[in-house]
Design a protein around this motif. Sequence first.
Motif, short mmCIF file in Angstrom:
data_model
loop_
_atom_site.label_atom_id
_atom_site.label_comp_id
_atom_site.label_asym_id
_atom_site.label_seq_id
_atom_site.Cartn_x
_atom_site.Cartn_y
_atom_site.Cartn_z
N SER A 17 0.77 -1.28 -0.09
CA SER A 17 0.11 0.06 -0.07
C SER A 17 0.86 1.26 -0.06
O SER A 17 1.84 1.22 0.48
CB SER A 17 -0.89 0.02 1.35
OG SER A 17 -1.86 -1.15 1.31
N VAL A 63 -9.08 0.11 -10.89
CA VAL A 63 -8.51 0.61 -9.47
C VAL A 63 -9.77 0.54 -8.51
O VAL A 63 -9.44 0.64 -7.42
CB VAL A 63 -7.53 2.04 -9.50
CG1 VAL A 63 -6.56 1.96 -10.39
CG2 VAL A 63 -8.81 3.08 -9.60
N ARG A 66 -9.64 -0.85 -4.82
CA ARG A 66 -8.19 -0.91 -4.41
C ARG A 66 -7.83 0.33 -3.80
O ARG A 66 -7.04 0.42 -2.93
CB ARG A 66 -7.34 -1.45 -5.44
CG ARG A 66 -7.65 -3.10 -5.72
CD ARG A 66 -6.67 -3.65 -6.89
NE ARG A 66 -6.52 -2.76 -7.66
CZ ARG A 66 -5.39 -2.11 -8.33
NH1 ARG A 66 -4.30 -2.47 -7.51
NH2 ARG A 66 -5.11 -1.67 -9.54
N MET A 82 -3.57 3.62 -1.98
CA MET A 82 -3.57 2.40 -2.75
C MET A 82 -3.20 1.38 -2.13
O MET A 82 -2.33 1.51 -1.29
CB MET A 82 -2.56 3.09 -3.65
CG MET A 82 -2.71 4.35 -4.50
SD MET A 82 -1.54 4.63 -5.86
CE MET A 82 -0.25 4.65 -5.13
N ASN A 83 -4.27 0.52 -2.36
CA ASN A 83 -4.04 -0.71 -1.49
C ASN A 83 -3.91 -1.84 -2.65
O ASN A 83 -4.22 -1.69 -3.81
CB ASN A 83 -5.09 -1.25 -0.64
CG ASN A 83 -5.19 -0.14 0.53
OD1 ASN A 83 -4.32 0.39 1.06
ND2 ASN A 83 -6.35 -0.08 0.96
N SER A 84 -3.54 -2.97 -2.09
CA SER A 84 -3.44 -4.30 -3.04
C SER A 84 -2.83 -3.92 -4.38
O SER A 84 -3.22 -4.10 -5.36
CB SER A 84 -4.62 -4.83 -3.43
OG SER A 84 -5.29 -4.98 -2.15
N LEU A 85 -1.61 -3.20 -4.37
CA LEU A 85 -0.96 -2.42 -5.40
C LEU A 85 -0.38 -3.91 -6.21
O LEU A 85 0.10 -4.88 -6.01
CB LEU A 85 0.23 -1.66 -5.18
CG LEU A 85 -0.24 -0.46 -4.72
CD1 LEU A 85 0.78 0.47 -3.79
CD2 LEU A 85 -0.75 0.56 -5.90
N LYS A 86 -0.40 -3.41 -7.74
CA LYS A 86 -0.10 -4.28 -8.78
C LYS A 86 0.96 -3.70 -9.58
O LYS A 86 1.02 -2.53 -9.76
CB LYS A 86 -1.03 -4.69 -9.64
CG LYS A 86 -2.44 -5.24 -9.03
CD LYS A 86 -3.51 -5.47 -9.84
CE LYS A 86 -4.83 -6.11 -9.29
NZ LYS A 86 -5.88 -6.29 -10.21
N ASP A 89 0.10 -0.84 -11.86
CA ASP A 89 -0.28 0.28 -11.12
C ASP A 89 0.99 1.14 -11.46
O ASP A 89 1.29 2.59 -10.94
CB ASP A 89 -0.40 0.38 -9.75
CG ASP A 89 -1.86 -0.61 -9.45
OD1 ASP A 89 -1.91 -1.25 -8.76
OD2 ASP A 89 -2.81 0.00 -10.40
#
Length: 122
Positions: A17, A63, A66, A82-86, A89
């Motif tokens: 995050s 997004v 998330r 920003m959570n659960s970033l990929k 992103d």
Amino acid sequence: QMQLVESGGGLVQAGGSLRLSCAASGSISSYNTMAWYRQAPGKQRELVADITSAGTTNYADSVRGRFTISRDNAKNTVYLQMNSLKPEDTAVYYCNAVLRTRIGQPTPLLAWGQGTQVIVSS
């Protein structure tokens, strides 16, 4: 013209995050809608999320669920949690005031700041 300074980016592992901040040099209360954009290498800048003065939010499909946009008019600051970033992103993130109309994409109203770099490693 009001200036925008983004901060909070960095390097994070996938699933992590970050909280981005956008500090304005003037009153964001003057603008109904504030937004976050991002630009990945070799791609066009895209709208990530926006929020009205009434708190109505809008998110890009990529997004939604998330990321969370918020604003603090008293501090003249807009945030992007920003959570659960990929890895997808990864981009430079910018904020701006925008004008939304009933059709078409919103129109940025201010000069772009320097942005803040987000890198998500896999």
